[in-house]
Design an enzyme around this catalytic site. Sequence first.
Site, PDB file in Angstrom:
ATOM      1  N   ASP A 166      -1.983  -0.660   5.619  1.00  0.00           N
ATOM      2  CA  ASP A 166      -2.435  -0.106   6.911  1.00  0.00           C
ATOM      3  C   ASP A 166      -3.925   0.157   6.977  1.00  0.00           C
ATOM      4  O   ASP A 166      -4.437   0.551   8.023  1.00  0.00           O
ATOM      5  CB  ASP A 166      -1.702   1.211   7.185  1.00  0.00           C
ATOM      6  CG  ASP A 166      -2.245   2.352   6.332  1.00  0.00           C
ATOM      7  OD1 ASP A 166      -2.368   2.171   5.091  1.00  0.00           O
ATOM      8  OD2 ASP A 166      -2.571   3.413   6.889  1.00  0.00           O
TER       9      ASP A 166
ATOM     10  N   ASP B 120       0.863  -1.172   0.000  1.00  0.00           N
ATOM     11  CA  ASP B 120       0.000   0.000   0.000  1.00  0.00           C
ATOM     12  C   ASP B 120       0.909   1.234   0.000  1.00  0.00           C
ATOM     13  O   ASP B 120       2.120   1.126   0.238  1.00  0.00           O
ATOM     14  CB  ASP B 120      -0.897  -0.036   1.244  1.00  0.00           C
ATOM     15  CG  ASP B 120      -1.912   1.102   1.275  1.00  0.00           C
ATOM     16  OD1 ASP B 120      -2.231   1.667   0.198  1.00  0.00           O
ATOM     17  OD2 ASP B 120      -2.387   1.442   2.369  1.00  0.00           O
TER      18      ASP B 120
ATOM     19  N   ASP C 269      -0.161   5.121   1.147  1.00  0.00           N
ATOM     20  CA  ASP C 269      -0.380   5.999   2.297  1.00  0.00           C
ATOM     21  C   ASP C 269      -0.357   5.207   3.603  1.00  0.00           C
ATOM     22  O   ASP C 269      -1.071   4.217   3.753  1.00  0.00           O
ATOM     23  CB  ASP C 269      -1.722   6.724   2.162  1.00  0.00           C
ATOM     24  CG  ASP C 269      -1.735   7.701   1.000  1.00  0.00           C
ATOM     25  OD1 ASP C 269      -1.318   8.845   1.188  1.00  0.00           O
ATOM     26  OD2 ASP C 269      -2.154   7.299  -0.102  1.00  0.00           O
TER      27      ASP C 269
END
Length: 345
Positions: free
Chosen positions: A287, A96, A98
């Site tokens: 996250d 991922d 961000d």
Amino acid sequence: MVRFVEESTKHMEKETGNISNTDVTTVKKKVLQDLSINNGGGLINSWVDSMRACSPTHLKSLMKQSSWLTEHPSALDMFEEILHVSEGKQIVMFLDYDGTLSPIVDDPDRAFMSKKMRRTVRKLAICFPTAIVSGRCREKVYNFVKLTELYYAGSHGMDIKGPAQGSKYKEDKSLLCQPATEFIPMIDEVYQKLVEKTKVTPGANVENNKFCASVHFRRVDEKNWSDLANQVRSVIKEYPELRITQGRKVLEIRPIIKWDKGKALEFLLESLGYANCTDVFPIYIGDDRTDEDAFKILREKRQGLGILVSKFPKETDASYSLQEPDEVMDFLQRLVDWKQLRSGA
């Protein structure tokens, strides 16, 4: 209306981890009752509760850190174990952006990755097939990462493109997957309406991610979350083809199609020639709640592993955890060092 109720109650069940089936049924009945009485007021209240539940300060109180770490130990502490289970298999990396490669910041347009992280990811891509899987539009996440050797899956996997150059793993410059192209005009239209509708809410930021739209509320005062949820609902209720999901301080407006980060992971593995292979070991690091779709795929297939990036306990299908992007960088560098040592580089 049911679409919103399902999203909200599923989220509450997933994030709290301590709602029984009876409680979930009660919540659904209560939301539906409020909808009929207050014309959506109950739904908005449920939404706002869900928005609060995504805040790490609220999640912290749900579980004890020590017991959570027992179930989801640090990937750094368990590095040798991870190498052991991946022995003899081709590691494929999925990352991922961000909150994983870059820190979470108030302004999503300033979510820059460090130069050191970029160098680490570049070395990683030399050692292993590597893909970035993000909710951002593909062009935007590429402009952040600026590495041509990677696979990029933007818009939660709805926009996938192969490496422009530099990859030694079944490079296919023509690789392109866009399963939601027909929704682009609708997303553009919804984006414009959301910008207009939410401009009265200080701190609200609407982002057009081509195949989906994002309403960021990280800079919105919590007392205004209910108003913001009402504004988003007033726009989206006119579009039954769209649904709302939730990430870290963001509401995502996405097409109702059977496609997510988990499907993107499967597509990329197939594109790399690893479909139904037993000698491949995917590692997915993320996250966000949207990364859970990929974690779930890996857990169900008992193939590879997921690593959740979080400082706070969360319900997750990931096997391991890392606390922040700096730990992600350390983990990636250790993988590079191990691979280079094995290769005699």
